[in-house]
Design an enzyme around this catalytic site. Sequence first.
Site, mmCIF file in Angstrom:
data_model
loop_
_atom_site.group_PDB
_atom_site.id
_atom_site.type_symbol
_atom_site.label_atom_id
_atom_site.label_comp_id
_atom_site.label_asym_id
_atom_site.label_seq_id
_atom_site.Cartn_x
_atom_site.Cartn_y
_atom_site.Cartn_z
ATOM 1 N N LEU A 74 -16.584 21.762 -48.879
ATOM 2 C CA LEU A 74 -15.882 22.156 -49.742
ATOM 3 C C LEU A 74 -16.139 23.482 -50.262
ATOM 4 C CD1 LEU A 74 -14.541 18.932 -51.810
ATOM 5 C CD2 LEU A 74 -13.058 20.531 -50.194
ATOM 6 N N ASP A 75 -15.446 24.511 -50.290
ATOM 7 C CA ASP A 75 -15.873 25.636 -51.028
ATOM 8 C C ASP A 75 -16.280 25.439 -52.354
ATOM 9 O OD1 ASP A 75 -15.208 27.124 -48.869
ATOM 10 O OD2 ASP A 75 -13.115 27.893 -49.756
#
Length: 416
Positions: A74-75
């Site tokens: 996930l960013d």
Amino acid sequence: MNGIFAIEKPSGISSSQFLLKLQNVLMNSTVFSKEIQRATAERMLQYQRETGKVPSKRKLRKVAKVKMGHGGTLDPLASGVLVVGVGTGTKKLSQYLSGTVKVYESEALFGVSTTSGDVEGEILSMHAVDHITMAGLKTMEQKLVGSLKQTPPIFAALKMNGKPLHQYAREGLPLPRAIEPRQVEIYDLQIFPDSLTTDHGYKLLRPTTKESEETVSELSHQKNLLTDTLYFSKQYCESQGWDSENARVEPPLVLSDEEMQKLVTKGDEYRAPLLHFKAKVSSGTYIRSLISDVGKAVRSSSYMVKLIRCQQQDWALEKHNVFTMEDFTENDEAVWTAVLEKVLEKGASVDVKHEIIEAQKAFSSREQELAAQAQSDLNRDAADTHTVKENVSEGTGTKRPLDDEDHEKSATASHQ
């Protein structure tokens, strides 16, 4: 402990940094400390049998910590479901890296495109927004749903010639070749009713210095999300009788004098129209690219300001089968250990939220029982002390409790 579980990653931290924090929490627990000691001892014996030597700390480093990994990055900007493998469970993470269905909820702003497709990038351009209507926006639920060609953003971890795309961008290097569009699946797209509202707290990005304006000018000539070809889904194009999936949309509209004046006059108080949606997508889908596509499809531009991964395969926030970091840090080890063991054994069918509450009740009940038992022991000891009297046996100096006969003899001696 070995297996798969899910935890909610907060925004503002990378997946690897968050996993390291979780690893440190687990390593400091009694249950994992014992597991580490066992694994270390086994490794020492194995090494000694194979070499006849005592292993160094470096040789034991791999087994001297909780083995962990995650099933899909996930960013830092994004929050939500992060699937975690622990122990031998890390071998099962490959099934989460491709072929899994994910659900995302996102918010974006219309009118600006950025190099990264999100709020952390540099501004590429600004476009008109006053012409966007909810009716036009809702058509995206048909135009973009289905089998869709999508070009990954330049600021992505996807590799080209062994080097991540984002490194080319940050180093100002030209790409060896154009980024090829990839086939993804958009299973469902729901545009929420609050889209196009300006009643929110997101400030619109804008160049702030001469240097940033020059950077924007330079980047605008490179391949980016704004210049990528826009595609509609194969199913939608077929329904329209089109012979290709290239979207038949006019270029974005430039800012009108009226919109420009509004931007200048309101300054930081200006609020751009919001895009708020939920999308069910296949692995490999870039939500930033999807947001950019929506912006281009309504003849404007857009960039992401918020992203939540609501679901990955069977792990979902709404199913309450996802841990939070606070479940581990704000509860006694006995509480979360019981729940984690159950999840590792039974998987996503376990309601983590409910089980944590039940484990808290059980732990509190045990604490009360122990406290009551301790108090009872203290009361009994006090009572024994009160009833026990010193009685020196003949020539021994020993003490023992007085029975009825002793009391009678004591009373007689006193009377005489």
